[in-house]
Write a protein that holds these residues in place. Sequence first.
Motif, PDB file in Angstrom:
ATOM      1  N   GLU A  50      27.984  72.519 -33.358  1.00  0.00           N
ATOM      2  CA  GLU A  50      28.708  73.256 -32.319  1.00  0.00           C
ATOM      3  C   GLU A  50      29.096  72.359 -31.154  1.00  0.00           C
ATOM      4  OE1 GLU A  50      27.972  76.954 -29.140  1.00  0.00           O
ATOM      5  OE2 GLU A  50      26.357  76.256 -30.447  1.00  0.00           O
ATOM      6  N   CYS A  51      28.217  71.435 -30.811  1.00  0.00           N
ATOM      7  CA  CYS A  51      28.431  70.576 -29.640  1.00  0.00           C
ATOM      8  C   CYS A  51      28.213  69.118 -30.019  1.00  0.00           C
ATOM      9  CB  CYS A  51      27.474  70.997 -28.513  1.00  0.00           C
ATOM     10  SG  CYS A  51      27.437  69.862 -27.117  1.00  0.00           S
ATOM     11  N   PRO A  52      29.236  68.472 -30.614  1.00  0.00           N
ATOM     12  CA  PRO A  52      29.093  67.051 -30.939  1.00  0.00           C
ATOM     13  C   PRO A  52      29.314  66.142 -29.736  1.00  0.00           C
ATOM     14  CG  PRO A  52      31.240  67.824 -31.636  1.00  0.00           C
ATOM     15  CD  PRO A  52      30.514  69.028 -31.113  1.00  0.00           C
ATOM     16  N   LEU A  53      29.886  66.689 -28.633  1.00  0.00           N
ATOM     17  CA  LEU A  53      30.239  65.860 -27.484  1.00  0.00           C
ATOM     18  C   LEU A  53      30.100  66.673 -26.202  1.00  0.00           C
ATOM     19  CD1 LEU A  53      31.432  62.984 -26.835  1.00  0.00           C
ATOM     20  CD2 LEU A  53      33.666  64.101 -26.737  1.00  0.00           C
ATOM     21  N   GLU A  54      29.449  66.092 -25.198  1.00  0.00           N
ATOM     22  CA  GLU A  54      29.337  66.705 -23.883  1.00  0.00           C
ATOM     23  C   GLU A  54      30.250  65.962 -22.914  1.00  0.00           C
ATOM     24  OE1 GLU A  54      25.282  66.786 -22.618  1.00  0.00           O
ATOM     25  OE2 GLU A  54      24.727  68.386 -24.007  1.00  0.00           O
ATOM     26  N   TYR A  55      30.986  66.726 -22.113  1.00  0.00           N
ATOM     27  CA  TYR A  55      31.906  66.171 -21.118  1.00  0.00           C
ATOM     28  C   TYR A  55      31.204  66.213 -19.764  1.00  0.00           C
ATOM     29  CZ  TYR A  55      35.151  67.014 -24.932  1.00  0.00           C
ATOM     30  OH  TYR A  55      35.764  67.029 -26.165  1.00  0.00           O
ATOM     31  N   ASP A  56      30.559  65.104 -19.422  1.00  0.00           N
ATOM     32  CA  ASP A  56      29.608  65.095 -18.310  1.00  0.00           C
ATOM     33  C   ASP A  56      30.149  64.320 -17.105  1.00  0.00           C
ATOM     34  OD1 ASP A  56      27.220  65.572 -16.975  1.00  0.00           O
ATOM     35  OD2 ASP A  56      25.983  65.006 -18.684  1.00  0.00           O
ATOM     36  N   LEU A  57      29.331  64.252 -16.079  1.00  0.00           N
ATOM     37  CA  LEU A  57      29.590  63.448 -14.890  1.00  0.00           C
ATOM     38  C   LEU A  57      28.354  62.618 -14.582  1.00  0.00           C
ATOM     39  CD1 LEU A  57      31.106  66.100 -12.424  1.00  0.00           C
ATOM     40  CD2 LEU A  57      32.375  64.324 -13.643  1.00  0.00           C
ATOM     41  N   ASP A  77      30.557  79.530 -17.599  1.00  0.00           N
ATOM     42  CA  ASP A  77      31.407  80.481 -16.893  1.00  0.00           C
ATOM     43  C   ASP A  77      32.594  80.830 -17.777  1.00  0.00           C
ATOM     44  OD1 ASP A  77      33.183  78.272 -16.690  1.00  0.00           O
ATOM     45  OD2 ASP A  77      32.358  77.721 -14.735  1.00  0.00           O
ATOM     46  N   GLU A  78      33.584  81.504 -17.167  1.00  0.00           N
ATOM     47  CA  GLU A  78      34.732  81.935 -17.956  1.00  0.00           C
ATOM     48  C   GLU A  78      35.546  80.767 -18.506  1.00  0.00           C
ATOM     49  OE1 GLU A  78      35.882  81.767 -13.608  1.00  0.00           O
ATOM     50  OE2 GLU A  78      34.214  82.557 -14.795  1.00  0.00           O
ATOM     51  N   ASP A  79      35.330  79.576 -17.940  1.00  0.00           N
ATOM     52  CA  ASP A  79      36.048  78.392 -18.426  1.00  0.00           C
ATOM     53  C   ASP A  79      35.308  77.678 -19.549  1.00  0.00           C
ATOM     54  OD1 ASP A  79      38.169  78.713 -16.646  1.00  0.00           O
ATOM     55  OD2 ASP A  79      37.063  77.716 -15.048  1.00  0.00           O
ATOM     56  N   GLY A  80      34.119  78.167 -19.878  1.00  0.00           N
ATOM     57  CA  GLY A  80      33.389  77.566 -20.978  1.00  0.00           C
ATOM     58  C   GLY A  80      32.111  76.893 -20.524  1.00  0.00           C
ATOM     59  N   SER A  81      31.759  75.807 -21.185  1.00  0.00           N
ATOM     60  CA  SER A  81      30.529  75.073 -20.904  1.00  0.00           C
ATOM     61  C   SER A  81      30.829  73.583 -20.976  1.00  0.00           C
ATOM     62  CB  SER A  81      29.462  75.450 -21.935  1.00  0.00           C
ATOM     63  OG  SER A  81      29.860  75.009 -23.213  1.00  0.00           O
ATOM     64  N   TRP A 107      30.327  71.492 -23.131  1.00  0.00           N
ATOM     65  CA  TRP A 107      30.848  70.965 -24.400  1.00  0.00           C
ATOM     66  C   TRP A 107      32.228  71.527 -24.740  1.00  0.00           C
ATOM     67  CZ3 TRP A 107      26.027  73.427 -24.195  1.00  0.00           C
ATOM     68  CH2 TRP A 107      25.961  74.723 -24.702  1.00  0.00           C
ATOM     69  N   THR A 108      32.819  72.303 -23.811  1.00  0.00           N
ATOM     70  CA  THR A 108      34.208  72.732 -23.996  1.00  0.00           C
ATOM     71  C   THR A 108      35.102  72.296 -22.837  1.00  0.00           C
ATOM     72  OG1 THR A 108      33.754  74.888 -22.973  1.00  0.00           O
ATOM     73  CG2 THR A 108      33.553  74.728 -25.380  1.00  0.00           C
ATOM     74  N   ARG A 109      34.495  71.850 -21.722  1.00  0.00           N
ATOM     75  CA  ARG A 109      35.260  71.338 -20.590  1.00  0.00           C
ATOM     76  C   ARG A 109      34.354  70.445 -19.752  1.00  0.00           C
ATOM     77  NH1 ARG A 109      31.501  73.220 -17.752  1.00  0.00           N
ATOM     78  NH2 ARG A 109      31.431  75.328 -16.922  1.00  0.00           N
ATOM     79  N   ARG A 110      34.971  69.640 -18.881  1.00  0.00           N
ATOM     80  CA  ARG A 110      34.234  68.694 -18.057  1.00  0.00           C
ATOM     81  C   ARG A 110      33.281  69.437 -17.112  1.00  0.00           C
ATOM     82  NH1 ARG A 110      33.515  63.794 -19.257  1.00  0.00           N
ATOM     83  NH2 ARG A 110      35.727  63.622 -19.736  1.00  0.00           N
ATOM     84  N   SER A 111      32.094  68.883 -16.901  1.00  0.00           N
ATOM     85  CA  SER A 111      31.158  69.462 -15.940  1.00  0.00           C
ATOM     86  C   SER A 111      31.842  69.656 -14.585  1.00  0.00           C
ATOM     87  CB  SER A 111      29.943  68.538 -15.773  1.00  0.00           C
ATOM     88  OG  SER A 111      29.087  69.014 -14.767  1.00  0.00           O
ATOM     89  N   PRO A 112      31.583  70.797 -13.918  1.00  0.00           N
ATOM     90  CA  PRO A 112      32.299  71.099 -12.679  1.00  0.00           C
ATOM     91  C   PRO A 112      31.759  70.405 -11.433  1.00  0.00           C
ATOM     92  CG  PRO A 112      30.829  72.894 -13.212  1.00  0.00           C
ATOM     93  CD  PRO A 112      30.754  71.927 -14.367  1.00  0.00           C
ATOM     94  N   GLY A 113      30.665  69.676 -11.527  1.00  0.00           N
ATOM     95  CA  GLY A 113      30.124  68.999 -10.348  1.00  0.00           C
ATOM     96  C   GLY A 113      28.775  68.382 -10.653  1.00  0.00           C
ATOM     97  N   LEU A 114      28.273  67.579  -9.708  1.00  0.00           N
ATOM     98  CA  LEU A 114      26.984  66.924  -9.893  1.00  0.00           C
ATOM     99  C   LEU A 114      25.831  67.854  -9.525  1.00  0.00           C
ATOM    100  CD1 LEU A 114      27.756  63.419  -8.332  1.00  0.00           C
ATOM    101  CD2 LEU A 114      27.381  63.908 -10.756  1.00  0.00           C
ATOM    102  N   LEU A 115      24.712  67.653 -10.190  1.00  0.00           N
ATOM    103  CA  LEU A 115      23.491  68.361  -9.847  1.00  0.00           C
ATOM    104  C   LEU A 115      22.922  67.835  -8.533  1.00  0.00           C
ATOM    105  CD1 LEU A 115      21.852  68.234 -13.379  1.00  0.00           C
ATOM    106  CD2 LEU A 115      22.497  70.339 -12.183  1.00  0.00           C
ATOM    107  N   ASP A 116      22.246  68.711  -7.783  1.00  0.00           N
ATOM    108  CA  ASP A 116      21.574  68.277  -6.557  1.00  0.00           C
ATOM    109  C   ASP A 116      20.340  67.435  -6.888  1.00  0.00           C
ATOM    110  OD1 ASP A 116      23.370  69.592  -4.889  1.00  0.00           O
ATOM    111  OD2 ASP A 116      22.219  71.467  -4.955  1.00  0.00           O
ATOM    112  N   TYR A 117      19.616  67.795  -7.935  1.00  0.00           N
ATOM    113  CA  TYR A 117      18.433  67.016  -8.289  1.00  0.00           C
ATOM    114  C   TYR A 117      18.847  65.811  -9.140  1.00  0.00           C
ATOM    115  CZ  TYR A 117      18.602  70.020 -12.498  1.00  0.00           C
ATOM    116  OH  TYR A 117      18.989  70.702 -13.621  1.00  0.00           O
ATOM    117  N   TYR A 118      17.928  64.873  -9.297  1.00  0.00           N
ATOM    118  CA  TYR A 118      18.278  63.570  -9.863  1.00  0.00           C
ATOM    119  C   TYR A 118      17.093  62.986 -10.622  1.00  0.00           C
ATOM    120  CZ  TYR A 118      15.805  62.447  -5.563  1.00  0.00           C
ATOM    121  OH  TYR A 118      14.860  62.409  -4.560  1.00  0.00           O
TER     122      TYR A 118
END
Length: 224
Positions: A134-141, A163-167, A169-180
């Motif tokens: 289902e998820c061969p590739l993640e579009y990350d930041l 969200d309504e735009d997917g996840s 593995w279907t679209r680029r991550s919408p932003g960076l996480l606060d934790y690291y």
Amino acid sequence: MEISAEFTVGELSGRWRSPEASEVFPGIFGVDDFWLHSPFWAIHFNAYKDPGCDGRLFELVTMGMFELLEPSRRTPGARDANFSRVKACLRVFDTGLIAGADEVRAGDGHWRAGEWQDVSHGGCSILDVPGVDECPLEYDLLGLARSHDRGEDRLHFGRRDHDEDGSIWTRRSPGLLDYYVVRVTGEPPRVGDGAEWGPAEWTHVTSTYTLTPATPTPDDRRHS
């Protein structure tokens, strides 16, 4: 510390681990342990019921290849990065999650507390772990905050929003996480489980546990 998109793939090379457990989903606290050596990547993730890491939920390893791309046009201080997924193994500790994994017939459909299973194909839907089918590739930041000798470099990954735009593995991550995660240069942070994890553990899990399809149920046989 300022998060920057100006870094090279060579600066990512090494082990990066959570300094503390972070609330990764409501009521779920996680410890990330990333291993990066271009073009290879892997994560060893442990999940808990509490920030003190006393109540274990599950443990996951995922690995593949990654490619560092251009600075993000949408997220200042981040660079686009693609992470392929070629293998995923999971073990579950919580009795409720074991029952749920059995119900969705993840792995071989017969889960026992603390025993690894390969979920590379099919994943485990109750834990939001997709299979590589289902998820061969993640579009990350990725975003790097350099310590400049004031501590440890910090690496931020992308958010895992659904969200309504997917996840992711279907679209680029919408932003960076606060934790690291922090760069491991000596002893790794001792938070949670897995600080002792090393090449022997990676080799054992990835070579020992292979996919065993779930046993068909009587209902499956009637509908086949």
